[in-house]
Design an enzyme around this catalytic site. Structure first.
Site, PDB file in Angstrom:
ATOM      1  N   SER A 169      -2.851 -12.359  30.515  1.00 38.87           N
ATOM      2  CA  SER A 169      -2.085 -12.304  29.262  1.00 38.87           C
ATOM      3  C   SER A 169      -1.248 -11.035  29.247  1.00 38.87           C
ATOM      4  O   SER A 169      -1.606 -10.026  29.881  1.00 38.87           O
ATOM      5  CB  SER A 169      -3.033 -12.312  28.058  1.00 38.87           C
ATOM      6  OG  SER A 169      -2.335 -12.036  26.860  1.00 38.87           O
ATOM      7  N   TYR A 182     -10.115  -9.061  23.133  1.00 39.42           N
ATOM      8  CA  TYR A 182      -9.295  -9.901  24.028  1.00 39.42           C
ATOM      9  C   TYR A 182      -8.497  -9.035  24.996  1.00 39.42           C
ATOM     10  O   TYR A 182      -8.469  -9.296  26.209  1.00 39.42           O
ATOM     11  CB  TYR A 182      -8.373 -10.750  23.156  1.00 39.42           C
ATOM     12  CG  TYR A 182      -7.392 -11.627  23.901  1.00 39.42           C
ATOM     13  CD1 TYR A 182      -7.781 -12.859  24.401  1.00 39.42           C
ATOM     14  CD2 TYR A 182      -6.066 -11.237  24.071  1.00 39.42           C
ATOM     15  CE1 TYR A 182      -6.880 -13.681  25.058  1.00 39.42           C
ATOM     16  CE2 TYR A 182      -5.162 -12.049  24.731  1.00 39.42           C
ATOM     17  CZ  TYR A 182      -5.572 -13.274  25.227  1.00 39.42           C
ATOM     18  OH  TYR A 182      -4.668 -14.080  25.883  1.00 39.42           O
TER      19      TYR A 182
END
Length: 363
Positions: A169, A182
């Site tokens: 990501s 995250y």
């Protein structure tokens, strides 16, 4: 001195361009008949990637925790003519991973391509995040991918060939506020992926690291929210719906599969994510200050909060026309499938039927 710097810059730009052209002209690997294992393949990007590999004639192995959701995905893919083996599996459990990889190998004889896609997203300020939230993020977004990779590697090493695609990501390169568990897990995953590329190159195994920005997969409805949950869901779901900020999931999947077929080192999606990453690398203090400023405008903390799924939350702005693109993607990509229980507002907007009138619940 200035002239020397200009010459150096021009030489570097020229070499970079030649390198880019050489990479761009590499032939695409033939995929028909290849066995592709995709974790988190039951919904969202994993399902979209499965459809793209199916289009190329691949045989598919998809895994996910929710058996009902997984079965819906299998039917979706078989409707495209794909050969699909669907295996319920929690990738954070290495024993389940070993059984899943063993079953897939017994079914097809080998695994040619591994796509580490499965993961979770927890949204909220640091003050409400517990150590268990960080442990869960690491278990699902890093350790799980490591377990699957290490389970598949022996057979790839024996054949001295294979491809591994790791979906990280932009949050693993530039830390976004209110996504700290995250971010931390994705930073670790990106480092693991780049290290794999270096160590496995001599064994004929190609590793591609994918660094997506925001994609319209519909994932916010299954993200987990803490703090001011409805407010957190509102900003997150609206951001995931903006066409000039996000990339269409089908387009993203085509780019990812093409990068995997070429054996690219790293693919960053989108152009805005590339710019953000470059600015962060060149001017980290400026980027950090800008993100700290953005954090001031996000919802503040509360004294106590549990995780709630996005689809269980509703405000006047989400679901609404502002989030229509995200909800359409969620419906298309099985985000409401399986045992999910959307709020009546979500059910009405996306056209789900037989959803009981019920309040939202903590899960």
């Amino acid at each position: 001195m200035a002239r020397r710097w200009r010459r150096t810059a021009l030489l570097a730009a020229g070499l970079a361009y030649l390198g880019y052209r050489a990479l761009a002209q590499r032939p695409l690997a033939v995929m028909r008949g290849q066995v592709v294992l995709i974790t988190g393949g039951s919904r969202g990007l994993g399902l979209v990637l499965s459809r793209e590999f199916a289009r190329l004639g691949c045989r598919l192995v998809i895994c996910a925790r929710d058996a009902l959701e997984l079965d819906r995905a299998r039917l979706d893919l078989e409707g495209l003519g794909a050969e699909v083996f669907a295996v319920p599996c929690d990738i954070s459990d290495k024993e389940q991973v070993a059984r899943m990889v063993g079953a897939a190998t017994e079914r097809y004889g080998r695994i040619d391509v591994l796509v580490n896609n499965a993961g979770i997203i927890q949204v909220g300020p640091l003050t409400v995040m517990s150590p268990e939230d960080f442990e869960s993020a690491m278990a699902n977004n890093f350790m799980g991918a490591m377990y699957v990779t290490l389970a598949v590697l022996p057979q790839m090493r024996e054949r001295r060939q294979g491809r591994i695609v790791n979906i990280t990501s932009i949050g693993g390169r530039v830390p976004a506020p209110h996504l700290l568990p995250y971010d931390a897990a994705k930073f670790a995953f990106r480092g693991f992926s780049r290290g794999l590329r270096v160590e496995l190159a001599r064994e004929g195994i190609v590793v591609t690291t994918v660094v997506p920005g925001l994609m319209r997969t519909g994932s916010p409805v299954n993200a987990l929210f803490k703090g001011q949950q409805a407010a957190e869901y509102t900003w997150f779901s609206i951001a995931d719906s903006l066409p000039w900020v996000t990339i269409d999931a089908d387009q993203a999947a085509r780019c990812i599969v093409e990068a995997a077929r070429r054996g690219d080192l790293e693919l960053t999606l989108t152009g805005r994510a590339k710019i953000l990453g470059l600015v962060n690398d060149l001017f980290p203090n400026v980027t950090s200050a800008a993100l700290a400023l953005a954090n001031r405008f996000l919802p503040g903390p509360v004294e106590h909060s549990e995780l709630r799924r996005g689809m269980e939350l509703a405000t006047r702005f989400s679901p609404s026309r502002l989030t229509q693109a995200m909800n359409d993607a969620a419906m298309k990509n099985n985000e409401f499938g399986g045992s999910a229980h959307p709020s009546p507002q979500h059910a009405q907007q996306v056209g789900l039927v037989d959803v009981p009138e019920r309040g939202v619940e903590t899960r």
